[in-house]
Design a protein around this motif. Sequence first.
Motif, PDB file in Angstrom:
ATOM      1  N   LEU A 122       0.832  -1.220   0.000  1.00 10.24           N
ATOM      2  CA  LEU A 122       0.000   0.000   0.000  1.00 10.24           C
ATOM      3  C   LEU A 122       0.859   1.259   0.000  1.00 10.24           C
ATOM      4  CD1 LEU A 122      -3.082  -0.698   2.325  1.00 10.24           C
ATOM      5  CD2 LEU A 122      -2.758  -1.216  -0.083  1.00 10.24           C
ATOM      6  N   ARG A 123       1.741   1.298  -0.959  1.00  9.81           N
ATOM      7  CA  ARG A 123       2.529   2.515  -1.102  1.00  9.81           C
ATOM      8  C   ARG A 123       3.038   2.624  -2.544  1.00  9.81           C
ATOM      9  NH1 ARG A 123       7.746   0.760   2.577  1.00  9.81           N
ATOM     10  NH2 ARG A 123       8.655  -0.654   1.070  1.00  9.81           N
ATOM     11  N   ASN A 385      -4.274   6.766  -3.085  1.00  8.77           N
ATOM     12  CA  ASN A 385      -3.327   7.704  -2.444  1.00  8.77           C
ATOM     13  C   ASN A 385      -2.519   8.514  -3.456  1.00  8.77           C
ATOM     14  OD1 ASN A 385      -4.239   6.752  -0.054  1.00  8.77           O
ATOM     15  ND2 ASN A 385      -2.266   6.005   0.696  1.00  8.77           N
ATOM     16  N   TRP A 386      -3.130   8.812  -4.576  1.00  5.78           N
ATOM     17  CA  TRP A 386      -2.482   9.648  -5.601  1.00  5.78           C
ATOM     18  C   TRP A 386      -3.388  10.847  -5.831  1.00  5.78           C
ATOM     19  CZ3 TRP A 386      -3.556  11.703 -10.427  1.00  5.78           C
ATOM     20  CH2 TRP A 386      -2.453  12.123 -11.183  1.00  5.78           C
ATOM     21  N   MET A 387      -2.811  12.007  -5.756  1.00  2.00           N
ATOM     22  CA  MET A 387      -3.611  13.214  -5.869  1.00  2.00           C
ATOM     23  C   MET A 387      -2.910  14.203  -6.793  1.00  2.00           C
ATOM     24  SD  MET A 387      -4.890  15.542  -2.753  1.00  2.00           S
ATOM     25  CE  MET A 387      -5.782  14.164  -2.108  1.00  2.00           C
ATOM     26  N   THR A 388      -3.695  14.906  -7.562  1.00  2.01           N
ATOM     27  CA  THR A 388      -3.063  15.891  -8.435  1.00  2.01           C
ATOM     28  C   THR A 388      -3.545  17.298  -8.087  1.00  2.01           C
ATOM     29  OG1 THR A 388      -2.686  16.571 -10.720  1.00  2.01           O
ATOM     30  CG2 THR A 388      -4.762  15.465 -10.281  1.00  2.01           C
ATOM     31  N   LEU A 434      -6.620   5.003   0.510  1.00  2.00           N
ATOM     32  CA  LEU A 434      -7.923   5.444  -0.001  1.00  2.00           C
ATOM     33  C   LEU A 434      -7.897   5.515  -1.528  1.00  2.00           C
ATOM     34  CD1 LEU A 434      -8.660   8.419   2.440  1.00  2.00           C
ATOM     35  CD2 LEU A 434      -9.862   6.214   2.366  1.00  2.00           C
ATOM     36  N   ALA A 435      -8.985   5.047  -2.138  1.00  2.00           N
ATOM     37  CA  ALA A 435      -9.109   5.207  -3.596  1.00  2.00           C
ATOM     38  C   ALA A 435     -10.527   5.679  -3.885  1.00  2.00           C
ATOM     39  CB  ALA A 435      -8.844   3.874  -4.284  1.00  2.00           C
ATOM     40  N   TYR A 496     -15.060   7.350  -1.094  1.00  2.00           N
ATOM     41  CA  TYR A 496     -13.802   6.589  -1.166  1.00  2.00           C
ATOM     42  C   TYR A 496     -13.964   5.162  -0.704  1.00  2.00           C
ATOM     43  CZ  TYR A 496     -11.165  10.721  -2.359  1.00  2.00           C
ATOM     44  OH  TYR A 496     -10.677  11.815  -3.032  1.00  2.00           O
ATOM     45  N   GLU A 497     -13.126   4.324  -1.287  1.00  2.00           N
ATOM     46  CA  GLU A 497     -13.030   2.944  -0.875  1.00  2.00           C
ATOM     47  C   GLU A 497     -11.825   2.869   0.056  1.00  2.00           C
ATOM     48  OE1 GLU A 497     -12.682  -1.160  -3.481  1.00  2.00           O
ATOM     49  OE2 GLU A 497     -12.682   0.809  -4.420  1.00  2.00           O
ATOM     50  N   VAL A 498     -11.975   2.205   1.196  1.00  2.00           N
ATOM     51  CA  VAL A 498     -10.839   2.053   2.106  1.00  2.00           C
ATOM     52  C   VAL A 498     -10.176   0.713   1.771  1.00  2.00           C
ATOM     53  CG1 VAL A 498     -10.096   1.930   4.508  1.00  2.00           C
ATOM     54  CG2 VAL A 498     -12.030   3.387   3.874  1.00  2.00           C
ATOM     55  N   ILE A 499      -8.933   0.790   1.366  1.00  6.24           N
ATOM     56  CA  ILE A 499      -8.218  -0.428   0.962  1.00  6.24           C
ATOM     57  C   ILE A 499      -7.351  -0.890   2.121  1.00  6.24           C
ATOM     58  CG2 ILE A 499      -6.603  -1.384  -0.713  1.00  6.24           C
ATOM     59  CD1 ILE A 499      -7.380   1.019  -2.505  1.00  6.24           C
TER      60      ILE A 499
END
Length: 520
Positions: A122-123, A385-388, A434-435, A496-499
């Motif tokens: 998860l990273r 966990n990717w944000m722009t 989070l996705a 969001y989906e919690v992964i």
Amino acid sequence: MGQYEHVREGRHVRVAVIGSGFGGLGAAVRLRREGITDFVVLERAGSVGGAWRDNSYPGCACDVPSHLYSFSFAPNPDWPRTFSGQRHIRAYLEHIADTFGIRPHLRLDHEVRLMRWDNDALRWEIETGRGTLTADVIVSATGPLSDPKIPDIPGLDGFPGKVFHSARWDHGYDLRGKRVAVIGTGASAIQIVPAIQPEVARLTLFQRTPPWVMPRVDRAITGAERGLHRALPFTGSLRRGLLWSIRELQVQAFTKRPNELGLVEALARANMTKAVKDPALRAKLTPAYRIGCKRILLSNAYYPALARPNVDVVASGLAEVRGSTLVAADGTRAEADAIVFGTGFHVTDMPIAERVVGADGITLAEAWKDGMESLRGATAAGFPNWMTIIGPNTGLGNSSMILMIEAQLNYLADYLRQLDGLGGRGTGRERVALAPRPSAVQVWNQRVQRRMARTVWNTGGCTSWYLDANGRNTTVWPGTTTEFRRATRQVNLAEYEVIRAGSRTGPPGPRTASAKESVR
Ligand code: NAP
């Protein structure tokens, strides 16, 4: 730690910010203010500044007033002009890096080559030109105006003279006495033309579509005004507030009532008539679409420069190059020693998207092959966990992008807070990411596109870089900055989906009522 530090091979950070323009530096400042110091800013160039570092062409300046085109948390009482030149904006960003303690986080000359999501750990695994690292969260702040676009012109390779793009100006090349062709009539080209016209032997401007150009009310800010802003900082805030309010009211005409813009067209026409007396040239320069459909340009010097005897306007795009002869689509020919491309940037096909590999093993470019789509301009389905920053549909046609960037920083800060609350920094099975739910992304984009339908950008009868290859407007925000700020104030976890660690992101979940209802 110095600014030339490299990433330590294999280092893990909580957040990796990519880019050090307004978006990346703003994110870095915000992280520190949230008490987060475990982050790096990866920058492909050797200094900070983003678009304001790369665009150093003659005449480069901003069309948004200085006091609005700056961070609310870092007012500058000493802006020398109402509209800032590139040099001053670049210096401001260097100053931000110093004042807010960002230098130790900077990793300059670290071009990001690949970002790959690790479903088990998860990273993100990040490969840079100078080593690899991992991060819990990526903040991609590379911006839409970072990769220059030069059209694929047959014969260009065989051109014997000098060729460069407006964002890669070759200051070592002397234009004096040369025959120069400028390609394009966007915001960059219309600043370049009057700046170089007096020194070149001949200037041929290839204009595919004429822009609407309004007068530029630019003046020096007096010593008294600056002194006042220094002594009484609230006067600077008032000035900013006034500039912001005017634009906030104006945007309604762009988004809801494009017909009202006819009056503005009359002002722009008068601006042209004042400087261009030749009716044939005026006819060439008169746009055939509603003002505002493309970005409205501001200049007092562009039309007068076009009326000078050493300038030719070819009212047709550059189609071919044959040796030193440039051939337009309508067959017009011109000889040139140098070609300057003011042809814009890869906005809806950002190269960075090819370097992001998400949870399903596909790149962001593949995920966005039918058009860019995000949740609230920030996160993308399949890319946890990717944000722009300045993501899809966060651009503005008439106000300051810094306002939108700051709204996105609020969203970033809340995202990190909520992620932490759920166990984003945990270890083993406690760890989460989070996705955005595909259903939430869909609802958000449907709402954005519904509002887009009546805007001047979609109905004004032009093509522009706001639209993607499918004609869909995936760049501009169809509302006020206040509305965007409200929509990005907090992360709504229902979207969001919690992964959890060890579980791969599943296929798109069912469209839940909660996600649907909660989209503001
Ligand atoms: P742009 O707005 O994308 O303009 C590109 C220009 O190149 C257009 O006029 C386009 O014509 C033309 N073009 C493309 N291919 C051509 C060809 N084969 N022959 C002739 N012309 C061709 O790019 P930009 O001027 O660099 O501006 C990009 C953005 O940067 C702006 O919209 C703005 O957001 C920002 N910017 C701001 C400022 C400022 O604040 N003053 C200054 C510079 C840039 P068509 O119109 O027919 O497509």
